[in-house]
Design an enzyme around this catalytic site. Sequence first.
Site, PDB file in Angstrom:
ATOM      1  N   ASP A   1       3.617 -44.156 -54.431  1.00  0.00           N
ATOM      2  CA  ASP A   1       2.450 -43.699 -55.198  1.00  0.00           C
ATOM      3  C   ASP A   1       2.077 -42.233 -54.934  1.00  0.00           C
ATOM      4  O   ASP A   1       1.984 -41.440 -55.862  1.00  0.00           O
ATOM      5  CB  ASP A   1       1.243 -44.641 -54.980  1.00  0.00           C
TER       6      ASP A   1
ATOM      7  N   ASP B   1      -0.637 -51.030 -39.458  1.00  0.00           N
ATOM      8  CA  ASP B   1       0.579 -51.830 -39.626  1.00  0.00           C
ATOM      9  C   ASP B   1       1.774 -50.913 -39.898  1.00  0.00           C
ATOM     10  O   ASP B   1       1.602 -49.719 -40.135  1.00  0.00           O
ATOM     11  CB  ASP B   1       0.428 -52.883 -40.732  1.00  0.00           C
TER      12      ASP B   1
ATOM     13  N   ASP C   1       5.337 -50.387 -42.001  1.00  0.00           N
ATOM     14  CA  ASP C   1       6.219 -50.778 -43.106  1.00  0.00           C
ATOM     15  C   ASP C   1       7.559 -50.080 -42.923  1.00  0.00           C
ATOM     16  O   ASP C   1       7.624 -48.924 -42.505  1.00  0.00           O
ATOM     17  CB  ASP C   1       5.609 -50.347 -44.444  1.00  0.00           C
TER      18      ASP C   1
END
Length: 434
Positions: free
Chosen positions: A141, A52, A54
């Site tokens: 992160d 996917d 982002d």
Amino acid sequence: MDIIPRDQHCISRKNISDGALKVMSRLRSGGFQAYLVGGAVRDLLLGGRPKDFDIATDATPEAVTGLFRNSRIIGRRFRIVHVRFGREIIEVTTFRGHHDNRPKDSEQNEAGGNHSRQSASGLLLRDNVYGTLEEDAARRDLSVNALYYDSGKFEVFDHLRGLKDLEQRTICIIGIPEQRYTEDPVRMLRVVRFAAKLDFSIDQQTAEAIPHCAHLLAEIPAARLFDEFLKLFLAGSAARTLDKLLEYNLLRYLFPSTSKRIQQDDKALALVQAAMGNTDERIAEGKHVTPAFILAALLWPIVSEQFEVLENGGDAPMVAMHSAAHSAIAEAVKHISIPRRFSQPMREIWEFQLRLQRRAGRKAVELIEHRRFRAAYDFLLLREQAGEDTGGLGIWWTEIQELSQEQRFEKAASVEDNHKRPKRIRKRRPNPAP
Ligand code: ATP
Ligand code: MG
């Protein structure tokens, strides 16, 4: 900040979905910044095909929805915009900023109606303070997840030495590990997950902080742990992920009873490992996998132990299995949610293990047509693969499936079933006195 020009990286627009390219170009035309970010850039740089895409932008969620009719704002902890193109959903997030250095009533943040909130222990309950690209990178992160690709200028932006870590195949958390884990303990699971998935090593400080912060995972809502469980075990690297979760002693926050049990019992460990290995193989072959099967395996050591206790105590096998299943699931959902659409098939797979013991007669043959047969049969093979002695049941069910219907009935008729249901001793009611 490092800017890597188009001739020094391997990202090509043709590996980026049309939807993602459209979103970025329309945002740019609207006067905003827009970059591909996160897993997509990481996987493109590693030569893989992202699942996917982002996008990060300086446009607020409201501004984004203003540009795309096919979009809506979702989420509370993180407000993001989903832009839909047919079956594909592009996730658009507004750059996040630092929490403490920004007046709460600043214009941009007021317009977004956003705030940040932390629990007493430092857990970030809401993170909707907007910022710049640099700030956004620092709030992500891992360094390898904080690379940005500009599809207009074909450049990669690297603020936090993500490229170096990609080259050295290292998972490194951004910032001070203890602080980042305290804000969001799930990041520890993500460290382990990406190390397993990418087969990277974990940076020393990133790893060393885990034992100090692991207990914070107990605060994570069961529903979020279930979402994370799916990503941990259904992404094609379940076996390696399990090893890493055990190495860092984190499985206990997802499945405490199983974690305890597999540390004491090698067969239980072998079963769970075999389930993960099989799942990875199926994914690699493009076959269907269901969380119910993995969950059934993860809880089987608990269910089978409890089953034995109850059966030895005099319960009929089906009754014993039913109660064992009920109590194992009731205990598990205190930590991780298990939606009914998965817990029901799990119970059926377990109960089917008893039905597969009865090979004699018509009823046995008819089991093959049952919609849960396939999963239950695979589960039986798994138990055998892990060293459980089922008295050769696996081979029997394998062989019978290869026969014609007529031959199946013959085979089942000739069976001396040594798994006859034990006779139940019914208490007789005393005869009423004449
Ligand atoms: P994949 O989708 O392949 O599992 P991903 O890196 O895209 O990997 P997502 O969960 O889709 O992972 O998240 C997208 C990006 O959002 C990440 O790459 C990371 O930059 C950021 N992110 C996700 N979760 C967190 C978190 N808990 N804390 C900080 N940043 C996060
Ligand atoms: Mg992603």
